[in-house]
Structures are given as structure tokens and as C-alpha cells.
Write a protein that holds these residues in place. Structure first.
Motif, PDB file in Angstrom:
ATOM      1  N   TYR A 215       0.895  -1.162   0.006  1.00  0.00           N
ATOM      2  CA  TYR A 215      -0.041  -0.050  -0.072  1.00  0.00           C
ATOM      3  C   TYR A 215       0.815   1.413   0.151  1.00  0.00           C
ATOM      4  CZ  TYR A 215      -4.343   2.658   1.143  1.00  0.00           C
ATOM      5  OH  TYR A 215      -5.398   3.362   1.055  1.00  0.00           O
ATOM      6  N   GLU A 247       4.762  -1.852  -7.135  1.00  0.00           N
ATOM      7  CA  GLU A 247       4.289  -2.190  -8.518  1.00  0.00           C
ATOM      8  C   GLU A 247       4.903  -3.651  -8.737  1.00  0.00           C
ATOM      9  OE1 GLU A 247       5.930  -0.639 -12.820  1.00  0.00           O
ATOM     10  OE2 GLU A 247       6.020   0.793 -10.970  1.00  0.00           O
ATOM     11  N   ASP A 250       2.334  -6.303  -7.119  1.00  0.00           N
ATOM     12  CA  ASP A 250       0.807  -6.039  -7.151  1.00  0.00           C
ATOM     13  C   ASP A 250       0.264  -7.422  -7.703  1.00  0.00           C
ATOM     14  OD1 ASP A 250      -1.336  -4.247  -7.595  1.00  0.00           O
ATOM     15  OD2 ASP A 250      -1.154  -4.977  -9.407  1.00  0.00           O
ATOM     16  N   GLU A 251       0.733  -8.092  -8.597  1.00  0.00           N
ATOM     17  CA  GLU A 251       0.214  -9.260  -9.192  1.00  0.00           C
ATOM     18  C   GLU A 251       0.035 -10.501  -7.988  1.00  0.00           C
ATOM     19  OE1 GLU A 251       1.133 -12.739 -12.405  1.00  0.00           O
ATOM     20  OE2 GLU A 251       1.705 -10.440 -12.964  1.00  0.00           O
ATOM     21  N   GLN A 254      -2.684  -9.242  -5.580  1.00  0.00           N
ATOM     22  CA  GLN A 254      -3.934  -8.983  -5.994  1.00  0.00           C
ATOM     23  C   GLN A 254      -4.690 -10.459  -5.887  1.00  0.00           C
ATOM     24  OE1 GLN A 254      -4.760  -5.971  -7.515  1.00  0.00           O
ATOM     25  NE2 GLN A 254      -6.905  -6.994  -7.838  1.00  0.00           N
ATOM     26  N   VAL A 255      -3.962 -11.353  -6.114  1.00  0.00           N
ATOM     27  CA  VAL A 255      -4.344 -12.841  -6.036  1.00  0.00           C
ATOM     28  C   VAL A 255      -4.925 -13.016  -4.670  1.00  0.00           C
ATOM     29  CG1 VAL A 255      -3.858 -15.106  -5.862  1.00  0.00           C
ATOM     30  CG2 VAL A 255      -3.112 -13.926  -7.727  1.00  0.00           C
ATOM     31  N   CYS A 257      -5.804 -10.918  -2.280  1.00  0.00           N
ATOM     32  CA  CYS A 257      -6.985 -10.154  -2.113  1.00  0.00           C
ATOM     33  C   CYS A 257      -8.212 -10.689  -2.826  1.00  0.00           C
ATOM     34  CB  CYS A 257      -7.122  -8.760  -2.620  1.00  0.00           C
ATOM     35  SG  CYS A 257      -6.032  -7.634  -1.821  1.00  0.00           S
ATOM     36  N   GLU A 258      -8.215 -11.332  -3.999  1.00  0.00           N
ATOM     37  CA  GLU A 258      -9.272 -11.853  -4.693  1.00  0.00           C
ATOM     38  C   GLU A 258      -9.799 -13.078  -3.907  1.00  0.00           C
ATOM     39  OE1 GLU A 258     -11.195 -10.492  -6.935  1.00  0.00           O
ATOM     40  OE2 GLU A 258      -9.808  -8.807  -6.789  1.00  0.00           O
ATOM     41  N   HIS A 261     -11.821 -11.978  -0.812  1.00  0.00           N
ATOM     42  CA  HIS A 261     -13.032 -11.713  -1.464  1.00  0.00           C
ATOM     43  C   HIS A 261     -14.023 -12.938  -1.414  1.00  0.00           C
ATOM     44  CE1 HIS A 261     -15.927  -9.890  -4.344  1.00  0.00           C
ATOM     45  NE2 HIS A 261     -15.875  -8.860  -3.337  1.00  0.00           N
ATOM     46  N   ARG A 295      -4.337  -2.886   2.335  1.00  0.00           N
ATOM     47  CA  ARG A 295      -4.384  -3.145   1.062  1.00  0.00           C
ATOM     48  C   ARG A 295      -5.856  -4.307   1.153  1.00  0.00           C
ATOM     49  NH1 ARG A 295      -1.452  -4.020  -4.354  1.00  0.00           N
ATOM     50  NH2 ARG A 295      -3.005  -5.113  -5.491  1.00  0.00           N
ATOM     51  N   ARG A 299      -9.831  -3.916  -0.160  1.00  0.00           N
ATOM     52  CA  ARG A 299     -10.860  -4.788  -1.170  1.00  0.00           C
ATOM     53  C   ARG A 299     -11.994  -5.487  -0.666  1.00  0.00           C
ATOM     54  NH1 ARG A 299     -13.275  -6.641  -4.484  1.00  0.00           N
ATOM     55  NH2 ARG A 299     -12.899  -8.253  -5.928  1.00  0.00           N
TER      56      ARG A 299
END
Length: 340
Positions: A215, A247, A250-251, A254-255, A257-258, A261, A295, A299
Motif C-alpha cells: 500500500y 508495482e 501487485d500481481e 491481487q491474487v 485479495c481476490e 473476497h 490493501r 478490497r
């Protein structure tokens, strides 16, 4: 060192932690073994072996016998476990402790059997397995016996386990092979692509710990990074900022966080209401990545807090579960009898 008959082991991809009843966490060392290729003799285990990663002559290899939360080299894992058990429990051939080992929530029966057999061969009298999110929740001080739902995100070295727990069991969970190791890989990949600089695992891990961020930081941090220039083939040193690290990471973030969720989407509404009140707890070494709580909070829209001493939560939870090891043993024996 005196003998103890009950041991809890957090068999992690990055680190092995050993908990002894009445003493707490007595060992925390990297899951690395240095072997002489010619003689198949173990030269070093743990921190000493980690120092050798990427620096050994051709006849010596430093290996990590666990990958993505599961055993990738059975023989080396068994020898590593034997070494750690002897180091913490004493070196008697006749003494065999009861061992509780933690495994990721998504492991298969075959993978479970491999862990059980490795721990038995390493000197365990009886071996019990416990799912990592449950151990992490107990170690983080959460009361999982109540009918209230608690949500835990355990970010280890090889796997991230996300689980909703209620009444002592997992209601819904997901385990992904994206965690600390994938963060390191993402940094290595980024440095090659953006700066044409080849760096090793240890350098990537150091950068993750010192300037890695999930973050935006209030103040940008800069660190010098050394590696090999892919164009000239010569050593090169450049300065990297925390913004670039965000940066790079990030990838994999993202995984994670998803996945969090997705677990929330599959959670029964009553438990979802509990979680929105109590918040999400993050454990594991990955919880130490700067800003990871913010982060995930961004999300999911739910308050996220990092457990106290997140790296030791699984080992502490495993240790606390040793108090009910007799009940677990009786339960397993009764189950076996019901199959006969």
C-alpha cells in the motif's frame, strides 16, 4: 536438554518452528538443508544452510525440501525433521514424542500421508495433523469454540490460507500457492524486466523485508540493490524505491485479495455479519509486509488487523492444541474402530 513427550511443529515452506509444551516456541529456523552431492551427507540445517543459498561449490547443494506448503523432497524433509526434533527434544534413541504438525487447509490425502510418514520416521511416537488456519486462529488468541464466525488469513512462505472458522471448525476456506515465495519471485521478475538486473532469492527477500510494500507509504523508502547486469554480465548496483516494490508485488497481492473476497462471498450471511463486526485477522510471515492490512481492507471493506507476533501464531496454536491431544487421539482411535 530434558525430554518432553509432546511437540508442536509448524512445518513451513520458509521456516520450521517447534513448540514444546510448557516451554513455548523453542526453535525457529529456515527450512533449508545443505547436502554434499558426492556423499549424500547433510552438512548444515536451518540458518547455517540458508547462508549457503546461491553460494555453494558444485559438490554442495542447499535445498528447500518443502515447496508451496507441501513436501517436495521426502528424504531431505525427514532428515531435517529428525535434526530439529533431536535439537529441541534431546538425543535419545528410545524417546519418542507425540507430534502435532500443521498442514495447509487445501492439502490432499497423499500430501497428508507424506507429512505423517516423515514425522513418524523422524522419531514421532504418534503424529497428528492440524489445519493451519485453525492453528493460526488459536495462536492469534481468537476463541474459535464459540458460534461466532472469525476470519483468518495466514500468509506463509508457500501458501496463503484463508478461512472462516466457527464452533472449532472451518466453515469455508481456500488455500492458494501464492505467498512469501511468490513475492520474492515477483521481485526477481520485475528487476529482470525493468532494470535488466539479475538478483538471487536472498537479495529479493531482503528487499521485500526492507522496502517491500502493499500500500502506498507516507514516505518513500530507497534501497541499494546489487546483482548481475544482464547486458554486460558484470556486477551492478542500482537504487530501488518502495513505489517500484509496490508495482513488483501487485500481481501476487491481487491474487490474495481476490481469494479473501471469494471466501467472504461463500460465507453464510450470519457469519458474514460476525466478521464485519470482529474484522479479519492476518497471521504468518507475509503479515509483516508493509501495508498488507490496508490493501486487504480496501478490497474487502472489512477492518483488518495483524496478529501479535504473526510468524509464531501457527506454532503457538499447534502448541495450545497439544493440551487436547488425548481427546484427539481417542477420537482418531474411535474413528478407526468405526471403519473396522
Amino acid at each position: 536438554m530434558g525430554f518432553t513427550d509432546e511437540v508442536g511443529i509448524d512445518l513451513g515452506t520458509a521456516n520450521v518452528l517447534v513448540y514444546i509444551k510448557g516451554k513455548g516456541v523453542v526453535l525457529n529456523e529456515p527450512s533449508v538443508v545443505a547436502i554434499n552431492r558426492d556423499t549424500n551427507e547433510i552438512l548444515a540445517v536451518g540458518e547455517e544452510a540458508r547462508q549457503m543459498l546461491g553460494r555453494t561449490p558444485s559438490n554442495i547443494i542447499a535445498v528447500r525440501p518443502l515447496r508451496d506448503g507441501v513436501i517436495s523432497d521426502y528424504d531431505v524433509t525427514e532428515r531435517m525433521l529428525k535434526y530439529f526434533i533431536r535439537k529441541t527434544c534431546g538425543n535419545s534413541r528410545f524417546f519418542k514424542p507425540r507430534i502435532m504438525v500443521c498442514v495447509p487447509s487445501g492439502v490432499t490425502e497423499v500430501e497428508k500421508r507424506a507429512v505423517r510418514e516423515a514425522a513418524t520416521q523422524a522419531g514421532g511416537k504418534a503424529v497428528f495433523l492440524m489445519e493451519e488456519p485453525v492453528a493460526a486462529a488459536i495462536g492469534a488468541g481468537l476463541d474459535i469454540s464459540k458460534p461466532d464466525g472469525v476470519m483468518i488469513i495466514d500468509i506463509g512462505g508457500g501458501t496463503t490460507d484463508v478461512a472462516v472458522i466457527s464452533l472449532g471448525g472451518i466453515v469455508t476456506s481456500t488455500s492458494v500457492k501464492v505467498a512469501g515465495d511468490k513475492f520474492d519471485e515477483a521481485i526477481i521478475k520485475y528487476m529482470r524486466k525493468e532494470h535488466k538486473l539479475y538478483i538471487g532469492e536472498r537479495t529479493a527477500e531482503e528487499m521485500k523485508i526492507t522496502i517491500g510494500t502493499a500500500y502506498p507509504r507516507e514516505e518513500m523508502v530507497v534501497k541499494e540493490c546489487r546483482g548481475r547486469d544482464l547486458v554486460t554480465g558484470l556486477p551492478k548496483s542500482i537504487e530501488i524505491t518502495s513505489k517500484e516494490m509496490m508495482e513488483a508485488l501487485d500481481e501476487p497481492l491481487q491474487v490474495i485479495c481476490e481469494v479473501a473476497h471469494g471466501v467472504l462471498e461463500r460465507t453464510p450471511p450470519e457469519l458474514s455479519a460476525d466478521i464485519s463486526n470482529s474484522g479479519i485477522v492476518i497471521t504468518g510471515g507475509g503479515a509483516l509486509l508493509h501495508g498488507i492490512d490496508k490493501r486487504i481492507e480496501e478490497r474487502t471493506g472489512i477492518t483488518v488487523r495483524i496478529a501479535e507476533d504473526p510468524k509464531s501464531c501457527v506454532a503457538i496454536g499447534t502448541g495450545k492444541a497439544l493440551n487436547s491431544i488425548d481427546a484427539i487421539e481417542n477420537n482418531q482411535m474411535n474413528k478407526r474402530r468405526s471403519y473396522i
